[in-house]
Design an enzyme around this catalytic site. Sequence first.
Site, short mmCIF file in Angstrom:
data_model
loop_
_atom_site.label_atom_id
_atom_site.label_comp_id
_atom_site.label_asym_id
_atom_site.label_seq_id
_atom_site.Cartn_x
_atom_site.Cartn_y
_atom_site.Cartn_z
N LYS A 256 31.79 -21.40 53.69
CA LYS A 256 30.54 -20.71 54.02
C LYS A 256 29.35 -21.60 53.68
CE LYS A 256 27.65 -16.76 52.49
NZ LYS A 256 27.58 -15.52 51.69
N ASP A 261 20.06 -17.39 51.53
CA ASP A 261 20.40 -16.01 51.91
C ASP A 261 19.35 -15.03 51.36
OD1 ASP A 261 21.57 -13.62 52.60
OD2 ASP A 261 23.25 -13.79 51.19
N LYS A 268 17.26 -8.69 50.13
CA LYS A 268 17.65 -8.65 48.73
C LYS A 268 16.45 -8.38 47.83
CE LYS A 268 21.40 -12.07 48.92
NZ LYS A 268 22.49 -11.17 48.54
N ASP A 338 22.93 -8.36 55.05
CA ASP A 338 23.20 -9.18 53.86
C ASP A 338 24.69 -9.51 53.73
OD1 ASP A 338 22.63 -10.63 51.64
OD2 ASP A 338 22.31 -8.90 50.31
N GLU A 340 26.42 -11.37 55.52
CA GLU A 340 26.37 -12.38 56.59
C GLU A 340 27.46 -13.43 56.47
OE1 GLU A 340 24.81 -12.67 53.81
OE2 GLU A 340 25.16 -14.77 53.32
N ARG A 342 30.72 -13.24 55.81
CA ARG A 342 31.95 -12.91 56.55
C ARG A 342 31.72 -13.06 58.06
NH1 ARG A 342 31.72 -7.05 53.89
NH2 ARG A 342 30.69 -8.35 52.32
N1 BES Z 1 25.76 -14.43 49.13
C1 BES Z 1 25.96 -13.07 48.82
C2 BES Z 1 26.98 -12.86 47.71
C3 BES Z 1 26.62 -13.37 46.34
C4 BES Z 1 26.06 -12.53 45.41
C5 BES Z 1 26.89 -14.67 45.98
C6 BES Z 1 25.75 -12.98 44.14
C7 BES Z 1 26.58 -15.13 44.72
C8 BES Z 1 26.02 -14.29 43.80
C9 BES Z 1 26.46 -12.33 50.06
O1 BES Z 1 25.97 -12.79 51.27
C10 BES Z 1 25.98 -10.92 49.92
O2 BES Z 1 24.80 -10.72 50.00
N2 BES Z 1 26.90 -9.99 49.72
C11 BES Z 1 26.57 -8.62 49.57
C12 BES Z 1 27.42 -7.85 50.55
C13 BES Z 1 27.05 -6.42 50.69
C14 BES Z 1 25.71 -6.27 51.36
C15 BES Z 1 28.13 -5.75 51.50
C16 BES Z 1 26.86 -8.21 48.15
O3 BES Z 1 27.86 -8.65 47.61
O4 BES Z 1 26.05 -7.49 47.58
ZN ZN Z 2 25.45 -14.76 51.36
MN MN Z 3 24.16 -11.95 51.83
#
Ligand code: BES
Ligand code: ZN
Ligand code: MN
Length: 493
Positions: A256, A261, A268, A338, A340, A342
């Site tokens: 990835k 992000d 976020k 968010d 994104e 996957r």
């Molecule tokens: N890049 C984030 C995941 C992440 C969170 C990486 C903290 C490192 C530290 C990912 O894109 C994300 O935002 N995931 C969300 C998914 C949710 C919206 C289903 C998450 O884990 O909150």
């Molecule tokens: Zn991300």
């Molecule tokens: Mn994200």
Amino acid sequence: MKITLKTHVDPTTNLVIPILKDGTLADTLDNIATQVGLPALALQTDFTAERHEVLPVYQPNGQKIYLLGVGEKPGSMDWLRTFRKLFFSQKDKLPAQMAVDLTPYDSDTVEAVILGILGGRYDLRLFQTGDNNRSAKPAAFFADSGELTVFVAESELVNAQAAVDRAGIIADAQLQMLDLTNAPGNYKTPQFLSNWAVNSGRLHGYDVTILDKAALEERGMGALLSVSQGSEQPPVLIVMEYKPDGATQTIGLVGKGVTFDTGGISIKASASMHLMKSDMGGAAAVLGTMAVVAQLKLPIHVIGIVPATENMVDGRSTRPGDVITSYSGKTIEIIDTDAEGRVILADGLGYLLRNFQPDVVIDLATLTGSVIAALGYHAAGLFTQNDELAAQLTASADRTGERIWRLPLWDAYREDIKSDVADVKNFSGKPLAGAISAAKFIEAFTDNHPAWAHLDIAGMAFADTEFGSQKNATAFGIRLLVDYLRRKTTVVD
Ligand code: BES
Ligand code: ZN
Ligand code: MN
């Protein structure tokens, strides 16, 4: 810095002696006390060999000995960290010539120690000006004229030399990936990642093809394109291929590469959004591994794919509720912009599977906060239906100390990604089992490949280290993958 192996400990050098906190401690300290002319009791009261404990003593000839506690049963990562911390924190005080006594240990320990010492060179102050800049006053030991002598047993000499050479290559890739992952989003664009790959491919002799935005549009990579839609920075798909003559196995790696992000329209919270410059930790693992594999000339065919994009907020951004069509033809309902990672992995995996025939597919991604809730900052989540692959990856994780822990992929969790309107949706809408439903989503784009594994490295790519006061890069995954790939070939010593 030059590294030389020797089989007889030379007392005229500034020597680091790692000391185990076990039954041999008292005898070890007695011997050292005699050598430096101190009463044995003095050392025994001042030094307990706790991990990271350092006691510098002077030899009668004026040279220094650093007694370095390594704790009771150090694993590979403990060796690495203990040495890294010493060399990082003492960097400016170290003389240009240093030596380490590793006579009692095997070549795996030599590799870990060298990785630690070379890692100690890392410096975050890339953007500080004047005397504070990291290139302003290079530490004498880490300069080209610095010298490290490693004492090993005669019987380990051949393997230890290979370990030193390998460690040099791995450390070089790791240091570059630390820089890339720590780089802020305004420097590190998708284009920046592809430039890195192109240069590395040229330097080390592997093929790199970049699919730019027009090429992605032409091929219908609707998933990657949808995430990039809100960004001024065009997305890229980086395709790397290392194919030595006679290789009989093909391994596909997908990382990835979200260079920043924001969450997109499902934005976020701002408190830790700046950490999301590290959302390309999976890409870093794949980029670094490609460079190492090519330099080690491993007899194995490796394909590295990095979908790279920003996830930004804009009038053109993908909306929650939008339905998009991926490269595979499957449609995706975007519930949360968010989620994104996957989505871009769907196209990365789709491209790998349609254009190559990998025997094994491994993807790595800083994918979910949920995996951090489950495993904290100590292990990555491993998802696979293939027990043999799970065992092999776990063995590599145990050997390198880059820990992984398996989580389930039961079909019961498929419910979470069922969409009413499209083939799949990208988020269940529930704050439950988020790492697993993300893995189930990715699985839908693996064409039921019999040997696919997904590593959720969200807690591991960016972490607390001695390098800084805020979380910073770890280059997690390179050692794990390199160990796995080396064992896949028959030439492991
Ligand atoms: N890049 C984030 C995941 C992440 C969170 C990486 C903290 C490192 C530290 C990912 O894109 C994300 O935002 N995931 C969300 C998914 C949710 C919206 C289903 C998450 O884990 O909150
Ligand atoms: Zn991300
Ligand atoms: Mn994200």
